[in-house]
Design a protein around this motif. Sequence first.
Motif, PDB file in Angstrom:
ATOM      1  N   GLN A 154       0.847  -1.195   0.000  1.00 62.17           N
ATOM      2  CA  GLN A 154       0.000   0.000   0.000  1.00 62.17           C
ATOM      3  C   GLN A 154       0.879   1.239   0.000  1.00 62.17           C
ATOM      4  OE1 GLN A 154      -2.599   0.246   3.356  1.00 62.17           O
ATOM      5  NE2 GLN A 154      -3.419   2.233   2.799  1.00 62.17           N
ATOM      6  N   GLU A 155       0.580   2.137  -0.905  1.00 64.58           N
ATOM      7  CA  GLU A 155       1.340   3.380  -0.954  1.00 64.58           C
ATOM      8  C   GLU A 155       1.021   4.240   0.261  1.00 64.58           C
ATOM      9  OE1 GLU A 155       1.665   4.185  -5.748  1.00 64.58           O
ATOM     10  OE2 GLU A 155       0.191   5.253  -4.536  1.00 64.58           O
ATOM     11  N   GLN A 156       2.043   4.802   0.847  1.00 67.63           N
ATOM     12  CA  GLN A 156       1.807   5.740   1.931  1.00 67.63           C
ATOM     13  C   GLN A 156       3.025   6.591   2.189  1.00 67.63           C
ATOM     14  OE1 GLN A 156       1.005   3.866   5.708  1.00 67.63           O
ATOM     15  NE2 GLN A 156       2.678   2.398   5.513  1.00 67.63           N
ATOM     16  N   LEU A 157       2.768   7.736   2.806  1.00 67.96           N
ATOM     17  CA  LEU A 157       3.816   8.623   3.290  1.00 67.96           C
ATOM     18  C   LEU A 157       3.721   8.630   4.812  1.00 67.96           C
ATOM     19  CD1 LEU A 157       3.446  11.714   0.917  1.00 67.96           C
ATOM     20  CD2 LEU A 157       4.793   9.640   0.574  1.00 67.96           C
ATOM     21  N   VAL A 158       4.864   8.506   5.459  1.00 61.73           N
ATOM     22  CA  VAL A 158       4.883   8.467   6.915  1.00 61.73           C
ATOM     23  C   VAL A 158       5.793   9.573   7.421  1.00 61.73           C
ATOM     24  CG1 VAL A 158       5.409   7.117   8.964  1.00 61.73           C
ATOM     25  CG2 VAL A 158       4.458   5.996   6.933  1.00 61.73           C
ATOM     26  N   GLU A 159       5.216  10.484   8.216  1.00 62.48           N
ATOM     27  CA  GLU A 159       5.989  11.574   8.802  1.00 62.48           C
ATOM     28  C   GLU A 159       6.502  11.166  10.182  1.00 62.48           C
ATOM     29  OE1 GLU A 159       2.556  14.180   6.835  1.00 62.48           O
ATOM     30  OE2 GLU A 159       2.568  12.432   8.149  1.00 62.48           O
ATOM     31  N   SER A 160       7.564  11.794  10.585  1.00 65.94           N
ATOM     32  CA  SER A 160       8.089  11.631  11.932  1.00 65.94           C
ATOM     33  C   SER A 160       8.811  12.910  12.339  1.00 65.94           C
ATOM     34  CB  SER A 160       9.035  10.434  11.997  1.00 65.94           C
ATOM     35  OG  SER A 160      10.137  10.611  11.127  1.00 65.94           O
ATOM     36  N   GLY A 161       9.035  13.048  13.644  1.00 66.75           N
ATOM     37  CA  GLY A 161       9.843  14.154  14.129  1.00 66.75           C
ATOM     38  C   GLY A 161       9.084  15.286  14.779  1.00 66.75           C
ATOM     39  N   GLY A 162       7.769  15.240  14.784  1.00 67.60           N
ATOM     40  CA  GLY A 162       7.020  16.293  15.448  1.00 67.60           C
ATOM     41  C   GLY A 162       7.158  16.223  16.949  1.00 67.60           C
ATOM     42  N   GLY A 163       6.643  17.235  17.639  1.00 69.89           N
ATOM     43  CA  GLY A 163       6.710  17.247  19.091  1.00 69.89           C
ATOM     44  C   GLY A 163       6.553  18.634  19.652  1.00 69.89           C
ATOM     45  N   LEU A 164       6.930  18.776  20.903  1.00 69.56           N
ATOM     46  CA  LEU A 164       6.830  20.043  21.619  1.00 69.56           C
ATOM     47  C   LEU A 164       8.220  20.656  21.758  1.00 69.56           C
ATOM     48  CD1 LEU A 164       5.311  22.120  23.399  1.00 69.56           C
ATOM     49  CD2 LEU A 164       5.732  20.580  25.339  1.00 69.56           C
ATOM     50  N   VAL A 165       8.310  21.926  21.437  1.00 72.03           N
ATOM     51  CA  VAL A 165       9.580  22.633  21.539  1.00 72.03           C
ATOM     52  C   VAL A 165       9.322  24.026  22.100  1.00 72.03           C
ATOM     53  CG1 VAL A 165       9.473  23.530  19.171  1.00 72.03           C
ATOM     54  CG2 VAL A 165      11.710  23.195  20.272  1.00 72.03           C
ATOM     55  N   GLN A 166      10.299  24.584  22.760  1.00 71.95           N
ATOM     56  CA  GLN A 166      10.182  25.944  23.292  1.00 71.95           C
ATOM     57  C   GLN A 166      10.399  26.960  22.175  1.00 71.95           C
ATOM     58  OE1 GLN A 166      12.955  26.271  26.553  1.00 71.95           O
ATOM     59  NE2 GLN A 166      11.527  25.353  27.999  1.00 71.95           N
ATOM     60  N   PRO A 167       9.857  28.153  22.318  1.00 72.40           N
ATOM     61  CA  PRO A 167      10.121  29.211  21.336  1.00 72.40           C
ATOM     62  C   PRO A 167      11.617  29.406  21.148  1.00 72.40           C
ATOM     63  CG  PRO A 167       8.362  29.882  22.805  1.00 72.40           C
ATOM     64  CD  PRO A 167       8.904  28.587  23.353  1.00 72.40           C
ATOM     65  N   GLY A 168      12.010  29.540  19.895  1.00 72.07           N
ATOM     66  CA  GLY A 168      13.426  29.666  19.569  1.00 72.07           C
ATOM     67  C   GLY A 168      14.111  28.338  19.324  1.00 72.07           C
ATOM     68  N   GLY A 169      13.430  27.255  19.602  1.00 69.42           N
ATOM     69  CA  GLY A 169      14.011  25.928  19.439  1.00 69.42           C
ATOM     70  C   GLY A 169      13.920  25.406  18.022  1.00 69.42           C
ATOM     71  N   SER A 170      14.346  24.169  17.851  1.00 70.92           N
ATOM     72  CA  SER A 170      14.402  23.538  16.524  1.00 70.92           C
ATOM     73  C   SER A 170      13.771  22.158  16.559  1.00 70.92           C
ATOM     74  CB  SER A 170      15.864  23.395  16.073  1.00 70.92           C
ATOM     75  OG  SER A 170      16.496  24.650  15.955  1.00 70.92           O
ATOM     76  N   LEU A 171      13.252  21.781  15.405  1.00 71.34           N
ATOM     77  CA  LEU A 171      12.763  20.423  15.185  1.00 71.34           C
ATOM     78  C   LEU A 171      13.108  20.015  13.770  1.00 71.34           C
ATOM     79  CD1 LEU A 171       9.145  20.291  16.712  1.00 71.34           C
ATOM     80  CD2 LEU A 171      11.146  19.012  17.507  1.00 71.34           C
ATOM     81  N   ARG A 172      13.219  18.726  13.561  1.00 73.64           N
ATOM     82  CA  ARG A 172      13.470  18.185  12.227  1.00 73.64           C
ATOM     83  C   ARG A 172      12.386  17.169  11.908  1.00 73.64           C
ATOM     84  NH1 ARG A 172      17.982  17.767   8.862  1.00 73.64           N
ATOM     85  NH2 ARG A 172      18.185  15.843   7.642  1.00 73.64           N
ATOM     86  N   LEU A 173      11.625  17.458  10.865  1.00 68.78           N
ATOM     87  CA  LEU A 173      10.597  16.543  10.403  1.00 68.78           C
ATOM     88  C   LEU A 173      11.143  15.698   9.255  1.00 68.78           C
ATOM     89  CD1 LEU A 173       7.462  18.888  10.287  1.00 68.78           C
ATOM     90  CD2 LEU A 173       8.385  17.605  12.225  1.00 68.78           C
ATOM     91  N   SER A 174      10.690  14.465   9.198  1.00 66.97           N
ATOM     92  CA  SER A 174      11.080  13.588   8.101  1.00 66.97           C
ATOM     93  C   SER A 174       9.837  12.970   7.489  1.00 66.97           C
ATOM     94  CB  SER A 174      12.013  12.485   8.592  1.00 66.97           C
ATOM     95  OG  SER A 174      13.226  13.031   9.063  1.00 66.97           O
ATOM     96  N   CYS A 175       9.937  12.628   6.217  1.00 67.70           N
ATOM     97  CA  CYS A 175       8.838  11.976   5.517  1.00 67.70           C
ATOM     98  C   CYS A 175       9.424  10.862   4.661  1.00 67.70           C
ATOM     99  CB  CYS A 175       8.086  12.974   4.642  1.00 67.70           C
ATOM    100  SG  CYS A 175       6.598  12.298   3.866  1.00 67.70           S
ATOM    101  N   ALA A 176       8.811   9.720   4.703  1.00 70.09           N
ATOM    102  CA  ALA A 176       9.290   8.577   3.936  1.00 70.09           C
ATOM    103  C   ALA A 176       8.133   7.989   3.128  1.00 70.09           C
ATOM    104  CB  ALA A 176       9.871   7.520   4.859  1.00 70.09           C
ATOM    105  N   ALA A 177       8.389   7.778   1.859  1.00 71.62           N
ATOM    106  CA  ALA A 177       7.398   7.157   0.974  1.00 71.62           C
ATOM    107  C   ALA A 177       7.638   5.654   0.917  1.00 71.62           C
ATOM    108  CB  ALA A 177       7.503   7.755  -0.424  1.00 71.62           C
TER     109      ALA A 177
END
Length: 118
Positions: A1-24
């Motif tokens: 089955q075709e799908q895209l799966v995201e990862s990397g979200g969450g809670l961060v403080q203002p000024g912080g960083s996050l890295r999201l990823s997506c895999a097909a």
Amino acid sequence: QEQLVESGGGLVQPGGSLRLSCAASGGISNIYSMGWYRQGPGEQREFVADISRGGTTDYAESVKGRFTISSGSVRNTWNLQMNSLSPEDAAVYYCYADIADNIPRRLWGQGTQVSVSS
């Protein structure tokens, strides 16, 4: 089955960083463009960034200079590096892939929550 799966979200403080990823997965081929949209509470889904198979990138004005989209080291993966996050960036982030079938189509991920709060 075709799908895209995201990862990397969450809670961060203002000024912080996050890295999201997506895999097909599911045998998806012929992806010619991929990117991210986001949707905040009570808001419409809005464009964030995209990258073509050739590496050309585009960004929403609101994220230029803070977000960077890139292709992953594994085929059919891509990332969104988000720096200097503010509460205005809080949203559900959706990745997508534009697929060059006989009829071009767009496939969406399920979304990942990004929260920015102190």
